[in-house]
Design an enzyme around this catalytic site. Structure first.
Site, PDB file in Angstrom:
ATOM      1  N   GLU A   1      -9.219   4.213  -2.364  1.00 49.74           N
ATOM      2  CA  GLU A   1      -8.111   4.111  -2.909  1.00 49.74           C
ATOM      3  C   GLU A   1      -8.293   3.068  -4.197  1.00 49.74           C
ATOM      4  OE1 GLU A   1      -4.495   2.107  -1.313  1.00 49.74           O
ATOM      5  OE2 GLU A   1      -5.051   3.194   0.895  1.00 49.74           O
TER       6      GLU A   1
ATOM      7  N   ASP B   1       0.826  -1.037   0.046  1.00 50.73           N
ATOM      8  CA  ASP B   1      -0.160  -0.090   0.122  1.00 50.73           C
ATOM      9  C   ASP B   1       0.909   1.468   0.149  1.00 50.73           C
ATOM     10  OD1 ASP B   1      -2.529   1.092  -0.007  1.00 50.73           O
ATOM     11  OD2 ASP B   1      -2.507   1.594   2.132  1.00 50.73           O
TER      12      ASP B   1
ATOM     13  N   GLN C   1      -3.325   2.315  15.024  1.00 45.65           N
ATOM     14  CA  GLN C   1      -2.351   2.936  14.406  1.00 45.65           C
ATOM     15  C   GLN C   1      -1.369   3.905  14.972  1.00 45.65           C
ATOM     16  OE1 GLN C   1      -3.610   4.262  10.593  1.00 45.65           O
ATOM     17  NE2 GLN C   1      -1.590   4.760   9.626  1.00 45.65           N
TER      18      GLN C   1
ATOM     19  N   HIS D   1      -4.172  13.968   0.395  1.00 47.36           N
ATOM     20  CA  HIS D   1      -4.089  13.300   1.871  1.00 47.36           C
ATOM     21  C   HIS D   1      -3.033  13.399   2.771  1.00 47.36           C
ATOM     22  CE1 HIS D   1      -4.804   9.582   4.174  1.00 47.36           C
ATOM     23  NE2 HIS D   1      -3.612   9.248   4.037  1.00 47.36           N
TER      24      HIS D   1
ATOM     25  N   GLU E   1     -10.397   3.947   3.659  1.00 46.40           N
ATOM     26  CA  GLU E   1      -9.317   4.852   2.719  1.00 46.40           C
ATOM     27  C   GLU E   1      -9.752   4.393   1.408  1.00 46.40           C
ATOM     28  OE1 GLU E   1      -4.916   4.339   3.820  1.00 46.40           O
ATOM     29  OE2 GLU E   1      -5.360   5.847   5.549  1.00 46.40           O
TER      30      GLU E   1
ATOM     31  N   THR F   1      -4.454   6.727  -0.178  1.00 51.21           N
ATOM     32  CA  THR F   1      -5.678   7.353   0.082  1.00 51.21           C
ATOM     33  C   THR F   1      -5.826   8.601  -1.100  1.00 51.21           C
ATOM     34  OG1 THR F   1      -5.610   6.897   2.267  1.00 51.21           O
ATOM     35  CG2 THR F   1      -7.334   8.630   1.353  1.00 51.21           C
TER      36      THR F   1
ATOM     37  N   ASP G   1      -8.652   0.459   1.938  1.00 52.50           N
ATOM     38  CA  ASP G   1      -7.894   0.147   2.947  1.00 52.50           C
ATOM     39  C   ASP G   1      -8.447   0.343   4.279  1.00 52.50           C
ATOM     40  OD1 ASP G   1      -5.233  -0.548   4.141  1.00 52.50           O
ATOM     41  OD2 ASP G   1      -4.708   1.493   3.959  1.00 52.50           O
TER      42      ASP G   1
ATOM     43  N   ARG H   1      -7.749   3.799  13.152  1.00 51.21           N
ATOM     44  CA  ARG H   1      -6.626   4.959  13.480  1.00 51.21           C
ATOM     45  C   ARG H   1      -6.060   4.811  15.091  1.00 51.21           C
ATOM     46  NH1 ARG H   1      -5.453   5.994   8.349  1.00 51.21           N
ATOM     47  NH2 ARG H   1      -7.415   6.742   7.412  1.00 51.21           N
TER      48      ARG H   1
ATOM     49  N   TYR I   1       2.672   2.597  15.113  1.00 52.21           N
ATOM     50  CA  TYR I   1       3.142   2.733  13.873  1.00 52.21           C
ATOM     51  C   TYR I   1       4.696   3.528  13.907  1.00 52.21           C
ATOM     52  CZ  TYR I   1       3.178   8.169  13.048  1.00 52.21           C
ATOM     53  OH  TYR I   1       3.413   9.316  13.264  1.00 52.21           O
TER      54      TYR I   1
ATOM     55  N   GLU J   1      -9.847  12.670   7.573  1.00 58.89           N
ATOM     56  CA  GLU J   1      -9.529  13.941   6.905  1.00 58.89           C
ATOM     57  C   GLU J   1     -10.903  14.643   6.940  1.00 58.89           C
ATOM     58  OE1 GLU J   1      -7.665  11.669   3.659  1.00 58.89           O
ATOM     59  OE2 GLU J   1      -7.272  13.538   3.222  1.00 58.89           O
TER      60      GLU J   1
ATOM     61  N   LYS K   1      -4.071  -1.994   9.885  1.00 56.57           N
ATOM     62  CA  LYS K   1      -4.127  -2.208   8.488  1.00 56.57           C
ATOM     63  C   LYS K   1      -4.543  -3.654   8.153  1.00 56.57           C
ATOM     64  CE  LYS K   1      -3.166   2.006   7.123  1.00 56.57           C
ATOM     65  NZ  LYS K   1      -3.924   3.113   6.281  1.00 56.57           N
TER      66      LYS K   1
ATOM     67  N   THR L   1      -8.763  -5.507   3.885  1.00 56.85           N
ATOM     68  CA  THR L   1      -8.757  -4.622   2.530  1.00 56.85           C
ATOM     69  C   THR L   1      -9.819  -5.161   1.686  1.00 56.85           C
ATOM     70  OG1 THR L   1      -6.326  -4.274   3.121  1.00 56.85           O
ATOM     71  CG2 THR L   1      -7.211  -3.697   0.915  1.00 56.85           C
TER      72      THR L   1
ATOM     73  N   ARG M   1       1.555  16.859  12.578  1.00 58.18           N
ATOM     74  CA  ARG M   1       2.902  17.583  12.547  1.00 58.18           C
ATOM     75  C   ARG M   1       2.856  19.053  12.169  1.00 58.18           C
ATOM     76  NH1 ARG M   1       3.913  12.579  10.188  1.00 58.18           N
ATOM     77  NH2 ARG M   1       3.628  13.513   8.012  1.00 58.18           N
TER      78      ARG M   1
END
Lengths: 415, 415
Positions: B197, B122, B236, B129, B195, B345, B229, B233, B240, B359, B249, B253, B138
């Site tokens: 995709e 992926d 994750q 995104h 997600e 995404t 996907d 969250r 991660y 989002e 994940k 899928t 961030r």
């Protein structure tokens, strides 16, 4: 447990990696019989299971040795694994009828991949390794990520490039960026490394949506191999944020050719080290699920003698393969027969116990001097790296053989 | 290109997703014929390729439709892909002999996985995104990682849990940690997401050690599907660092059941957006390798009407699947027939174009109101999420059908 004796005389030695106690499973071919076949190692010989099954000496209720991989045996389940081992001990024990026609000398064979890798997952579950790497990259205060003591950190690797010991490894190309450069550049990896690991081979499956306990996970493991997770440190440094290693690991992973079964390792079970933080219940080991296995790494420049560059033990790991597998399935992730789980780099507390060149040369800042007089930071073209491992019993050992790879120069890109 | 007419009347409409121009490949079963078979969609019907091959109507030189997956066709190579499509157009075009005995109504079938997924990778290759997620985590100044404009960032996913549209998805359990908690906790995911995709299906292979150019990569792609996907969250966020998403994940899928071939999409090729930084030569597109495909996401609470929650287009991606695949093989990573590559995404510049709830609700801070009056931040049990997509031509469309999944409550852990 002491040495079990066999009518194969070379198996009756304290030094052979493959006494009757071991009986590891592999796939081999010879110059005259190029079709790969399943076999079991005994002393310096291989007992041919394709031939044994064809002749009715081994019968697991369904033909499983008409294919050149062990997945079909795994698929039969744990009772059949036990039955096969019992039958092989019966056939190969001292006092049983000698069957020299079923033996092939290991010196005459080429070992092949012992199983079809379904998917490959690699972990980061050795605390000394994580501390060393974390200290180099983030300083000793922030060495361990906050999650590290609570879950075995892992990432999905690439199954298509898992190869058997003896396969040459082409130095990868990749994109890297020097800290002071404005733009990245592309070319051969300059910081090529090994990672000393054990690989656990999954012989069972869970349905999608159904997690497994740590005990169930241990029961699903068919056996273990040595595993070298070749790593391109410069490519890794540039690519790994935010989604983890990708091309830095994708080019090759080598495994030793003999699958040492969980049953052979039973006398060497040991507990993971004391927890520094209590684990949540779903990851607690119900019993000892790590193994006492001595490990060694050697490096040999082209045409020259090998130098031992690291010695450590699998018991240094913070998490066992069973804990890793249980964590892997927590979300309901379906695990399948033939899945391969890498332990993560095995390093011990001493400097001599570090399982990667990154650690041994502290990021390339402290070159090693080999016995040949040459120095190394990372791997040079023509170097041969060899992992070896054995569990040591009283008067016998359960050997893994070796996991060997020689580095070939990078290819011009693109082809 | 305009609508190509077929003797299957329902295919001759501007509204059908499956006119003669499309001819997407799937695998189906029926209540009376439970053995899954390969077929091609035409209007509201499926042309049965198992039967057509058995009767000699389709002949690719080797039997490829005696198995319930498309991997064997892929394995024949691009010339055979072209030959098959040409033959199907010949058989199904207006004026050809009608073959009603080979048709099965789509209304009467259950769609199955169209191919065996070898490995799943992926990507994170949509800039809108990446900017949205990066800004949330961030801040806008550091939203894009430094490597992002130079390589398509990707990670290896889990092939064992790729499922066909219509498969219910069990809410995963996992370990999470609240920012203010001292210890992590374990339980059902609380921030379950989608997600949006596209998936590219790899129909060719490269040998280990041999990278491919972007053009070769494009040639290796067999076709495309919609791909969801599913993402946990909260799991994750905790797991991660430092090695990327794993259990967040791994649980599922979903893909749409019809593989839309590259040939059907040919009129809709478009270039990736202008580069913000020049790419190194090995990743430069030699021609347009993205596609103009309208995409839509709907959400329906249990038993209630669906609300469109996002509309965007595949052309929003910064990297094409061909660029992703070329990058994937840069290190010499062997790619195989049946590999699946997720685009990452797909979000557009407008708020209405965001391809994930993360989002759309800005990390859960801005709940959405559905047309039913209910509000949502993340997915609740019983919700059905549906992706849909179509490339729009003059008087016809190349439809992908839908990619549907309904969320079932988490199971008690462990089973």
């Amino acid at each position: 447990m002491t040495l079990l004796r066999s009518w194969v005389e070379s198996a009756n030695s304290a030094d052979t990696p493959f006494p009757l106690n071991n009986l590891p499973y592999g796939v081999f071919s010879t110059d005259s019989e190029t079709m790969p076949r399943c076999g079991v190692a005994i002393g310096d010989q291989i007992f041919d299971l394709f031939k044994a099954e064809s002749d009715g000496l081994v019968d697991l209720g369904a033909a499983v040795f008409d294919v050149p991989y062990w997945n079909e045996v795994m698929d039969l389940g744990a009772e059949s694994w036990t039955a096969l081992r019992a039958r092989l001990i019966e056939l190969l024990a001292e006092g049983a009828e000698a069957l020299p026609d079923y033996l092939v000398a290991q010196a005459d064979v080429t070992m092949q991949m012992p199983f079809k890798v379904a998917e490959f997952t690699d972990f980061y579950a050795g605390k000394h390794h994580a501390m060393n790497v974390g200290t180099m990259f983030r300083g000793p205060e922030n060495a361990l990520p906050p999650n590290w003591l609570h879950i075995p950190i892992g990432y999905n690797g690439r199954a298509s490039t898992v190869v058997v010991s003896g396969t040459d490894i082409v130095r990868p190309n990749g994109q890297t960026k020097a800290p002071d450069a404005e733009m990245p550049s592309f070319g051969p990896c300059k910081r090529l490394d090994i990672e000393l690991e054990m690989g656990a081979i999954i012989g069972g499956a869970n349905a999608m949506g159904d997690p497994v306990t740590v005990q169930q996970a241990d029961d699903m493991i068919f056996g273990y191999v040595l595993l070298n997770d070749w790593s391109a440190r410069d490519i890794q440094a540039w690519e790994y944020q935010p989604l983890g290693p990708f091309q830095a690991k994708a080019f090759a992973t080598s495994i030793s050719p003999w699958i040492v079964t969980k049953e052979a390792l039973e006398p060497f079970r040991t507990r993971t080290p004391e927890r520094e933080k209590e684990l949540l219940p779903h990851l607690v080991e119900p019993g000892p699920m790590l193994y006492d296995i001595d490990l060694e790494v050697t490096m040999a420049p082209k045409g020259k003698a090998a130098t031992v560059i690291a010695r450590t033990n699998y018991d240094r790991m913070y998490y066992s393969a069973a804990q890793q597998l249980a964590h892997h399935a927590t979300s309901g992730c379906a695990m399948n027969v033939g899945d391969l789980i890498g332990s993560g780099t095995i390093s011990g507390p001493e400097k001599s116990e570090r399982g990667s060149l990154l650690e041994l040369t502290w990021g390339g800042k402290e070159p090693m001097t080999l016995e040949t007089g040459e120095t190394r930071t990372f791997i040079e073209d023509g170097d041969t790296l060899t992992l070896a491992g054995a569990a040591k019993g009283e008067g016998y050992q359960i050997g893994f053989g070796t996991c060997v790879g020689t580095i070939l120069p990078a290819k011009t890109f693109p082809q």
